[in-house]
Every structure is written in C-alpha cells, then in structure tokens.
Design a protein around this motif. Sequence first.
Motif, PDB file in Angstrom:
ATOM      1  N   PRO A   1       0.841  -1.214   0.000  1.00 42.73           N
ATOM      2  CA  PRO A   1       0.000   0.000   0.000  1.00 42.73           C
ATOM      3  C   PRO A   1       0.869   1.255   0.000  1.00 42.73           C
ATOM      4  CG  PRO A   1      -0.776  -1.599   1.628  1.00 42.73           C
ATOM      5  CD  PRO A   1       0.549  -2.100   1.126  1.00 42.73           C
ATOM      6  N   PHE A   2       0.363   2.279  -0.675  1.00 45.15           N
ATOM      7  CA  PHE A   2       1.038   3.580  -0.778  1.00 45.15           C
ATOM      8  C   PHE A   2       2.458   3.413  -1.335  1.00 45.15           C
ATOM      9  CE2 PHE A   2      -2.026   3.996   2.722  1.00 45.15           C
ATOM     10  CZ  PHE A   2      -2.811   5.016   2.221  1.00 45.15           C
ATOM     11  N   ALA A   3       2.518   2.634  -2.414  1.00 43.79           N
ATOM     12  CA  ALA A   3       3.804   2.435  -3.095  1.00 43.79           C
ATOM     13  C   ALA A   3       4.239   3.731  -3.771  1.00 43.79           C
ATOM     14  CB  ALA A   3       3.685   1.311  -4.113  1.00 43.79           C
ATOM     15  N   ARG A   4       5.492   3.717  -4.245  1.00 45.87           N
ATOM     16  CA  ARG A   4       6.051   4.930  -4.830  1.00 45.87           C
ATOM     17  C   ARG A   4       5.274   5.385  -6.058  1.00 45.87           C
ATOM     18  NH1 ARG A   4      12.396   5.137  -5.860  1.00 45.87           N
ATOM     19  NH2 ARG A   4      12.262   4.976  -3.566  1.00 45.87           N
ATOM     20  N   PHE A   5       4.811   4.453  -6.874  1.00 47.87           N
ATOM     21  CA  PHE A   5       4.108   4.863  -8.091  1.00 47.87           C
ATOM     22  C   PHE A   5       2.758   5.502  -7.751  1.00 47.87           C
ATOM     23  CE2 PHE A   5       2.345   0.649  -7.384  1.00 47.87           C
ATOM     24  CZ  PHE A   5       1.016   0.773  -7.768  1.00 47.87           C
TER      25      PHE A   5
ATOM     26  N   ILE B   1      -7.528   3.547 -18.237  1.00 46.69           N
ATOM     27  CA  ILE B   1      -6.265   3.027 -18.779  1.00 46.69           C
ATOM     28  C   ILE B   1      -5.454   2.341 -17.687  1.00 46.69           C
ATOM     29  CG2 ILE B   1      -4.059   3.716 -19.794  1.00 46.69           C
ATOM     30  CD1 ILE B   1      -5.540   5.958 -21.233  1.00 46.69           C
ATOM     31  N   LEU B   2      -5.379   2.969 -16.506  1.00 48.49           N
ATOM     32  CA  LEU B   2      -4.629   2.367 -15.398  1.00 48.49           C
ATOM     33  C   LEU B   2      -5.237   1.037 -14.975  1.00 48.49           C
ATOM     34  CD1 LEU B   2      -3.934   5.565 -13.217  1.00 48.49           C
ATOM     35  CD2 LEU B   2      -2.277   4.269 -14.567  1.00 48.49           C
ATOM     36  N   ARG B   3      -6.563   0.969 -14.968  1.00 51.42           N
ATOM     37  CA  ARG B   3      -7.197  -0.287 -14.573  1.00 51.42           C
ATOM     38  C   ARG B   3      -6.936  -1.383 -15.599  1.00 51.42           C
ATOM     39  NH1 ARG B   3     -11.319  -0.761 -11.252  1.00 51.42           N
ATOM     40  NH2 ARG B   3     -10.743  -2.958 -11.533  1.00 51.42           N
ATOM     41  N   THR B   4      -6.955  -1.052 -16.906  1.00 45.21           N
ATOM     42  CA  THR B   4      -6.686  -2.064 -17.928  1.00 45.21           C
ATOM     43  C   THR B   4      -5.226  -2.518 -17.911  1.00 45.21           C
ATOM     44  OG1 THR B   4      -6.284  -0.326 -19.557  1.00 45.21           O
ATOM     45  CG2 THR B   4      -8.505  -1.243 -19.438  1.00 45.21           C
TER      46      THR B   4
ATOM     47  N   SER C   1      -5.372   0.374  -5.334  1.00 41.82           N
ATOM     48  CA  SER C   1      -4.365   1.350  -5.738  1.00 41.82           C
ATOM     49  C   SER C   1      -5.016   2.645  -6.205  1.00 41.82           C
ATOM     50  CB  SER C   1      -3.485   0.775  -6.846  1.00 41.82           C
ATOM     51  OG  SER C   1      -2.697  -0.287  -6.361  1.00 41.82           O
ATOM     52  N   VAL C   2      -6.096   2.512  -6.987  1.00 40.07           N
ATOM     53  CA  VAL C   2      -6.811   3.711  -7.442  1.00 40.07           C
ATOM     54  C   VAL C   2      -7.377   4.477  -6.249  1.00 40.07           C
ATOM     55  CG1 VAL C   2      -8.756   4.562  -8.809  1.00 40.07           C
ATOM     56  CG2 VAL C   2      -7.337   2.687  -9.677  1.00 40.07           C
TER      57      VAL C   2
ATOM     58  N   PRO D   1     -15.152  10.143  -2.404  1.00 41.56           N
ATOM     59  CA  PRO D   1     -14.818  10.285  -3.837  1.00 41.56           C
ATOM     60  C   PRO D   1     -13.721   9.328  -4.275  1.00 41.56           C
ATOM     61  CG  PRO D   1     -13.990  12.166  -2.581  1.00 41.56           C
ATOM     62  CD  PRO D   1     -14.861  11.403  -1.663  1.00 41.56           C
ATOM     63  N   ALA D   2     -12.812   8.950  -3.355  1.00 42.18           N
ATOM     64  CA  ALA D   2     -11.778   7.987  -3.717  1.00 42.18           C
ATOM     65  C   ALA D   2     -12.387   6.619  -3.991  1.00 42.18           C
ATOM     66  CB  ALA D   2     -10.739   7.893  -2.594  1.00 42.18           C
ATOM     67  N   ARG D   3     -13.380   6.201  -3.232  1.00 41.68           N
ATOM     68  CA  ARG D   3     -14.062   4.923  -3.489  1.00 41.68           C
ATOM     69  C   ARG D   3     -14.819   4.970  -4.812  1.00 41.68           C
ATOM     70  NH1 ARG D   3     -17.658   2.861   1.277  1.00 41.68           N
ATOM     71  NH2 ARG D   3     -17.869   1.166  -0.253  1.00 41.68           N
ATOM     72  N   ARG D   4     -15.389   6.119  -5.128  1.00 42.64           N
ATOM     73  CA  ARG D   4     -16.094   6.254  -6.396  1.00 42.64           C
ATOM     74  C   ARG D   4     -15.140   6.055  -7.561  1.00 42.64           C
ATOM     75  NH1 ARG D   4     -19.179  11.731  -8.585  1.00 42.64           N
ATOM     76  NH2 ARG D   4     -19.724  10.901 -10.651  1.00 42.64           N
TER      77      ARG D   4
END
Length: 429
Positions: free
Chosen positions: A7-11, A319-322, A329-330, A413-416
């Motif tokens: 969790p909370f990785a650099r990327f 795009i990130l999810r694909t 992470s999102v 909003p982060a969960r959304r």
Amino acid sequence: MTRTPPPFARFELMIAWRYLRARRAEGGVSTMTVISFLGIMLAVAALIATLAVRSGFRHEFVGTILGANPHISVYDRIEVDDAGRSDRSFEDYEAAAAAVAAVPGVAHAAAVIRGQVMATNAGRNAGVEVIGIEAADLATVPLVAEPEAAMGDLARFGEGEGVAIGMGVARELGLSVGDRVRLISPDGARTPFGTSPRVSAYEVVYIFQVGRWDIDRVRVYMPFAEAQSYFNRDGVADEIEVFLDDPEAVDGMVLPVLMAAGDVSVWTWRDSSGAFLQALQMEDNIMFIILSILVLIATLNIVSGLIMLVKNKSRDIGILRTMGLSEGSVLRVFFLCGSSIGVAGTIAGVALGCAFAIWIDPIFEFVNFIAGGGVWDPSIRLISRLPARLEAGDVLSAVALSLGLSFVVTIFPARRAARMNPVEALRYE
C-alpha cells in the motif's frame, strides 16, 4: 507468481502528485486545490487562535482571582445580640490564623478587617472596599506585591497612616503617590445623639494594578490596627484569609481547614467565582463546536475538488485499470490527493494560528489603532488586555479534528474512482 505492491507504493505517490500539480487545461483541479488548501488553513488557524484566547481568558481570570483574593475565607460562627444584630467576628483571631497556617498545604493565613466606605478627593467620590491587613501579610498577596504596574513603595505600607489603593481608584479620584485620600464611613463614632459618620484622611503610599477592573477599581488596603480603630472593630477580625500551595486543590483542603479552625464556616474561591468558570466552560464548548463546523465546511471543498478530479481523469483511471492497477491502488491514489491537501492546510493553519496567538498583542494594538481606539473596555471585560495562551492539548485537538475530517471526507470520492468500470470509462475514447 505476480507480486502485489505494498500500500502507498512509490508509483501511487507519483500519480497522486502529478494529479495535484496538473493544470485545469490538462484535466487537473489546481484552482480547487488552492481553494481547499486556503479554506482548511484559515479554519484551523481560526480554531487554534480561538482556543488560545479561550485558554488565555481562563488562565488570566483564574490567575487574577488567585493572585489578589484569598483561596479560602474562614468566618467565625454567627452570634446574635439582644438587639437582633448578627456578628461573626473572630475574637481570638491570632490563634485561629496560626492553627490554620499549620495545616499541611496552607501557604499563609492572615486575619483581616473588611468594610465598604466612600472615598473622596478634590470633589470626586467613589465607593471602595477597605481591607485592613498587616504589612507582612499584604506582602504575601502575589498580585499586590508583584502587580502588572505599580507606583510608590509597598515597604511604606503600615508606617503611620498610609494606604495602598488600586490603579482604578487612583484614576477615578485623581490621586497619586503622596496625596491624601479621605475615607468616609457611615458607621463612625457613637454619641449620645446617635452614630456620626467617621471621616479620616490617609496618605497614599502605594498604587497597584492587578489587571482586573473589579479589583483595581474598588480595592483599598489599610494597616490592620488602623482598620480596627476606623471600623470600631477593636480586638477582633472579620475573617481569616487563607492562601494555599495548590489553589486548584481547594476542595480537598476545606475539611482540614475546618478541623483546624474549629466551629467556623468557609468560603472558597470556587464558591465565589464558580458561576464565571462554568460560563467560560460552556462558552468554550460552544465555540469549539461552531469552529468545528467551520473546519468541516472547509474540508468539504476537498470533496468537490476530488469529484471534479475523478470526472476529469476517468480516461486515465480506465487506462490504469486495464494496465492492471487494482481498485485499492486507485483508491489510495485519490485518497492521497485529498488527504495531502488536508495535511498541508493543517500544517499551514497550525503555523498561522500559533503565530497569531504569540503576536496577539501587536496585532490587537494595530486593530485598535485602525479602529480609532476603544475596541477593548476593561471595565466591561474585567481584564486589562486580550490574553492568549497556547496549550499543547488545544493545538493537538485542532490538528486531530482537521486531519480526521480531511481523511474521512476523502474516502467517498476515492471509493467512487476505485469502483469506476474501465469499460465505461473508455467507451467513448
């Protein structure tokens, strides 16, 4: 085997930072970010400044009470004479004071005479409270021996017929050190034709200012022996004033003082000022709730900004999810976007609020100058200046409130964003 990033990785931090820096033309919400940051900063600063002034008021109020008034007043039992007049004077006041002073936790005990008279000088009149006290005992009263401001020499008190008066009394009557003030008591000498007023003049040897208008404006100290003669109290004292090592522990000292003094009654500083302290506490709680709502409103700007950010970055999310980015992470990316605004705004607000509390005197002098004076009236507020006192508990409560609200409102909003379907996000791209 695919390794799951922590969790909370650099990327995730990198993506969140890029979104926060992005200009509105690039799909970012920099304007909303700035607005959210400023809102939280000002709300936290207002909360800390208010808490500091609140703590300063209580500390100043209690300090002047404890510094110029007894922590416990001891009165003798009431006796009623044949004429129906009640009297609670101490006849053996020296022994009573010595017995109370020997109680562990008692710093000092002194016998005093109290009376209300009219003071006059050069055609000016004022009602004052006269306290008869020994010079050695007066030197132990903290805010009289070491006041905010003073004129004259306290060592001269008790020499001849000198008196010590409050700064407000001196201003009201136009007195200075060396002048003589006339004190008029209706309960004077008894004659065959009745009681005639007693009029005596005394030299002003010491003028003090403790910082409370209701003390500076009415308080006059007179040598104990002279007060006994002036008020027809020969051989007696009206009460025993008791000062404690720890005034906050006054409730636990009542019983030992009663046992040492015998058949007496006591009155503590909490009894005399409890209503003021309760009013201050109630006002403190109400102000904290009101300013907490202000902080909540400021943190809601984060929600507005993140909702706009999620809408503008829906293509990027798809795009990130694909590419394999998980929902977690999102969620953490957008949580970092919102919480970082809250953290930055809180830090700036703490700095601004603490600076206001530290430099409140020059700030208030500037406001008073701009307003043309008269902003602060000590005769109404009972304290000569606007106090502020920074306490770690108040700062930590403001920080905890701001960060807690910032983190909570950011989750929605982060969960959304995390639950956004990548197919729907890329359908029209």
